[in-house]
Design a protein around this motif. Structure first.
Motif, PDB file in Angstrom:
ATOM      1  N   UNK A 230       0.830  -1.206   0.000  1.00  0.00           N
ATOM      2  CA  UNK A 230       0.000   0.000   0.000  1.00  0.00           C
ATOM      3  C   UNK A 230       0.863   1.254   0.000  1.00  0.00           C
ATOM      4  N   UNK A 231       1.954   1.218   0.748  1.00  0.00           N
ATOM      5  CA  UNK A 231       2.863   2.372   0.799  1.00  0.00           C
ATOM      6  C   UNK A 231       3.571   2.553  -0.543  1.00  0.00           C
ATOM      7  N   UNK A 232       4.072   1.445  -1.092  1.00  0.00           N
ATOM      8  CA  UNK A 232       4.851   1.522  -2.323  1.00  0.00           C
ATOM      9  C   UNK A 232       4.007   1.956  -3.523  1.00  0.00           C
TER      10      UNK A 232
ATOM     11  N   UNK B 202       3.030  10.668  -0.871  1.00  0.00           N
ATOM     12  CA  UNK B 202       3.151  10.359   0.548  1.00  0.00           C
ATOM     13  C   UNK B 202       3.382  11.641   1.340  1.00  0.00           C
ATOM     14  N   UNK B 203       3.023  11.651   2.618  1.00  0.00           N
ATOM     15  CA  UNK B 203       3.245  12.861   3.429  1.00  0.00           C
ATOM     16  C   UNK B 203       4.729  13.152   3.602  1.00  0.00           C
TER      17      UNK B 203
ATOM     18  N   UNK C 200       7.586   5.002   6.264  1.00  0.00           N
ATOM     19  CA  UNK C 200       6.237   4.444   6.401  1.00  0.00           C
ATOM     20  C   UNK C 200       6.215   2.949   6.093  1.00  0.00           C
ATOM     21  N   UNK C 201       7.076   2.500   5.209  1.00  0.00           N
ATOM     22  CA  UNK C 201       7.179   1.060   4.956  1.00  0.00           C
ATOM     23  C   UNK C 201       7.666   0.333   6.204  1.00  0.00           C
ATOM     24  N   UNK C 202       8.568   0.971   6.939  1.00  0.00           N
ATOM     25  CA  UNK C 202       9.093   0.363   8.168  1.00  0.00           C
ATOM     26  C   UNK C 202       7.998   0.181   9.211  1.00  0.00           C
TER      27      UNK C 202
END
Length: 310
Positions: free
Chosen positions: A90-92, A97-98, A113-115
């Motif tokens: 979802x992040x990728x 992104x913020x 955010x991926x972390x």
């Protein structure tokens, strides 16, 4: 959980249910949270009806706005359903992104955010992410401060020490994925090096931002990281004090890290705080003087009784 248990045991609930007088165990006090029913969340996703169960009773707890942790990636990456967990995919696949008021680039935001989508591994990853000279200044942003603090100190899912072993990855039963004493203590016990080295480096990088004036914008970052490092030091001291069966070699490693943290706090951070406190006194800035004195006290939070002397 503790606040709810106190309310239930002392005052009961709005439904006037009280815990029955009988012999209870710690397991009975474990709180199970759930949404009352599929209609418990309104269409706008702004209010939720939560039920809590413990002591063999179900209590209608609160009707309030859903509260999410700053370390929850769903705050920053919106999905079609707010009840579904956010994954790395979802992040990728998110185009925008913020950037936290331009504190981070799109690439850095994606990595951070991926972390957050890997709770068990996120502590060392996120801390080491900020432990670079070009990113420490990003912690001037209050949202990033809240995020980092939540990553470090939120215990996440609890599991008993005698929980069944996880035999499949990913685990078929997610209730088994957790720690008996929280993520931070678990990290300190089993893989402390990356976390503690990064925390000390991050604090020292922040100290280099000191301009000599307590009114500088970098003061906010330095004070935040002093509080953060002192909090981690307190967890480390607790582990060394209470974990009697800690392996000897591991204990020596942790003690060495503790010595380095004390050096960073008492030998390197304390003179700066003393200087700032004196400046605030000279400027008759009582509020700032109190803040500096409070942080001077915080420096000693992680010291055990054996380290104190008159």
């Amino acid at each position: 959980d503790t606040a709810l248990l106190f309310r239930i045991l002392v005052t009961g609930t709005s439904h006037r249910r009280h815990v029955k007088l009988q012999r209870w165990t710690i397991a009975h006090a474990q709180i199970g949270w759930k949404i009352k029913d599929p209609d418990g969340v309104n269409a706008a996703k702004t209010q939720v009806d939560l039920n809590a169960s413990c002591f063999n009773e179900e209590f209608v707890c609160i009707e309030t706005k859903p509260q999410k942790s700053p370390a929850d990636p769903s705050i920053w990456v919106k999905k079609g359903s707010s009840l579904e967990p956010v994954t790395e995919d979802d992040v990728l696949h998110k185009r925008q992104l913020p950037t936290f008021d331009n504190a981070l680039s799109q690439e850095d935001s994606e990595y951070l955010l991926s972390s957050l989508t890997t709770p068990y591994m996120r502590i060392p990853i996120v801390v080491s992410f900020f432990a670079t000279k070009d990113r420490v200044s990003a912690l001037l942003n209050q949202e990033l401060q809240n995020l980092l603090e939540s990553v470090l100190f939120e215990p996440m899912r609890w599991t008993p020490e005698n929980a069944a072993e996880i035999r499949f990855v990913p685990a078929k039963n997610q209730d088994l994925v957790g720690c008996p004493h929280g993520l931070l203590l678990n990290e300190l016990e089993h893989a402390p090096d990356i976390l503690l080295n990064s925390m000390v480096k991050l604090t020292r990088d922040a100290l280099e931002l000191n301009t000599g004036s307590y009114s500088s914008s970098s003061t906010t970052i330095i004070l935040f990281l002093i509080r953060l490092l002192s909090g981690v030091h307190r967890f480390l001291t607790y582990l060394l004090t209470e974990k009697k069966d800690l392996d000897g070699a591991k204990r020596k490693i942790l003690e060495a890290h503790g010595t380095e943290i004390q050096k960073c706090l008492l030998d390197e951070s304390r003179p700066i705080l003393v200087q700032w406190e004196q400046q605030a006194q000279q400027q008759n800035d009582l509020r700032s003087s109190c803040i500096m004195n409070a942080h001077l006290a915080v420096l000693y939070r992680g010291l055990g009784p054996q380290s104190m002397s008159l």
